[in-house]
Design a protein around this motif. Structure first.
Motif, mmCIF file in Angstrom:
data_model
loop_
_atom_site.group_PDB
_atom_site.id
_atom_site.type_symbol
_atom_site.label_atom_id
_atom_site.label_comp_id
_atom_site.label_asym_id
_atom_site.label_seq_id
_atom_site.Cartn_x
_atom_site.Cartn_y
_atom_site.Cartn_z
ATOM 1 N N ASN A 132 -3.367 -5.610 -7.887
ATOM 2 C CA ASN A 132 -3.731 -4.906 -6.662
ATOM 3 C C ASN A 132 -4.613 -5.819 -5.814
ATOM 4 O O ASN A 132 -5.827 -5.723 -5.813
ATOM 5 N N LEU A 189 -5.046 -5.950 -2.615
ATOM 6 C CA LEU A 189 -5.783 -5.316 -1.533
ATOM 7 C C LEU A 189 -7.109 -4.753 -2.036
ATOM 8 O O LEU A 189 -8.119 -4.788 -1.326
ATOM 9 N N GLU A 198 5.542 -10.077 -7.329
ATOM 10 C CA GLU A 198 4.838 -9.563 -6.154
ATOM 11 C C GLU A 198 4.988 -10.527 -4.982
ATOM 12 O O GLU A 198 4.544 -11.675 -5.046
ATOM 13 N N LYS A 209 4.386 -9.858 -1.044
ATOM 14 C CA LYS A 209 4.088 -8.850 -0.027
ATOM 15 C C LYS A 209 2.751 -9.134 0.653
ATOM 16 O O LYS A 209 1.928 -9.918 0.164
ATOM 17 N N THR A 210 2.550 -8.460 1.787
ATOM 18 C CA THR A 210 1.258 -8.430 2.451
ATOM 19 C C THR A 210 0.840 -6.974 2.613
ATOM 20 O O THR A 210 1.672 -6.107 2.893
ATOM 21 N N GLU A 211 -0.429 -6.733 2.417
ATOM 22 C CA GLU A 211 -0.995 -5.402 2.616
ATOM 23 C C GLU A 211 -2.258 -5.542 3.448
ATOM 24 O O GLU A 211 -2.973 -6.539 3.346
ATOM 25 N N TYR A 212 -2.528 -4.526 4.255
ATOM 26 C CA TYR A 212 -3.635 -4.600 5.198
ATOM 27 C C TYR A 212 -4.633 -3.477 4.982
ATOM 28 O O TYR A 212 -4.275 -2.376 4.548
ATOM 29 N N SER A 213 -5.876 -3.753 5.337
ATOM 30 C CA SER A 213 -6.937 -2.752 5.254
ATOM 31 C C SER A 213 -7.902 -3.001 6.411
ATOM 32 O O SER A 213 -8.367 -4.132 6.612
ATOM 33 N N TRP A 229 -6.634 -8.476 4.677
ATOM 34 C CA TRP A 229 -5.285 -8.403 4.129
ATOM 35 C C TRP A 229 -5.228 -9.096 2.776
ATOM 36 O O TRP A 229 -6.084 -9.900 2.422
#
Length: 246
Positions: free
Chosen positions: A157, A159, A177, A179-183, A191
């Motif tokens: 995880n 992020l 894995e 991917k890119t995830e943003y917060s 990210w």
């Protein structure tokens, strides 16, 4: 080893991120794929390899497959691969990793002092443009810009790691894995970038992968002006790279 931190204003810069290759068990088209990315983007201000550049399968703490290369041959082929990669990217940061640091881990496990081991530049017969570091943090002078932190792999995880550290996070290690995830928070946009791998999934070195349904995702990534862009390495039905980037 101390954490590696440099002042680096990444605004307006292009940074190539190369994930796990596990030489000499890398995909046979991986180098051509990386050459293609270099041609497509025309230049990179920085290149960061996320570790597990070399597999060191035969000196692992786990059982070795007898149908793979012996330790000497494996290293010779890995050196050949590293030197080919160096001709493409003569300047590169290489992050410490579980496979990449196996020589050092073996020395320590057998009670031998660090002074006896060669540098990785000597082992792989590459120039000083390759910098082997435990991790890498890019810091700017702007309080509005979060650091970019490169690590081989803290946890899946990514992020959550970004939020805990208050930094943009780049990881390898987790081959499935990509991917890119943003917060977002009131102060900045964070990210997490998971960059996949560039392995040959058919190699016996990755027989453990067959125990799961998830398959490794091949590719790399580019960070442009502080934002991540994924570059998948698309294969045809015969497992060969199609010869072009997306």
């Amino acid at each position: 080893m101390k954490h590696n931190e440099i002042k680096y204003d990444y605004r307006g810069k292009q940074i190539l991120v190369i994930p796990d290759m596990h030489m000499p068990y890398h995909h046979k088209d991986a180098l051509d794929f990386l050459k293609s990315l270099k041609k497509e983007y025309e230049y990179f201000d920085m290149v960061v390899n996320l570790g597990d550049l070399v597999d060191f399968h035969n000196i692992s703490f786990h059982s070795s497959d007898p149908d793979l290369f012996n330790a000497g041959d494996e290293l010779d082929f890995a050196i050949e691969g590293c030197q080919s990669l160096e001709t493409i990217f003569p300047d590169m940061y290489i992050i410490g990793s579980n496979h990449g640091d196996l020589p050092l881990r073996k020395f320590i496990a057998n009670g031998l002092p660090r002074k006896l081991i060669k540098s990785y530049n000597e082992i792989f017969e590459v120039g000083e443009g390759w910098k082997f570091v435990p991790d890498l943090t890019l810091k700017t002078d702007s309080k509005a810009l979060p650091d970019i932190y490169f690590h081989h792999g803290i946890k899946k995880n990514g992020l959550a790691v970004a939020n805990q550290r208050g930094q943009k996070i780049v990881q390898g290690h987790f081959h499935t894995e990509f991917k890119t995830e943003y917060s977002g928070n009131p102060n900045s946009l964070l990210w997490s970038l998971q960059a996949g791998c560039l392995i040959d999934d058919e190699s016996l070195a990755f027989a453990y992968n067959k125990l799961t349904k998830d398959r490794p995702v091949l590719g790399a990534a580019v960070i442009i002006d502080g934002m991540p862009v994924l570059e998948p390495m698309i294969l045809n039905r015969n497992g060969k790279w199609i010869g072009e980037t997306k």
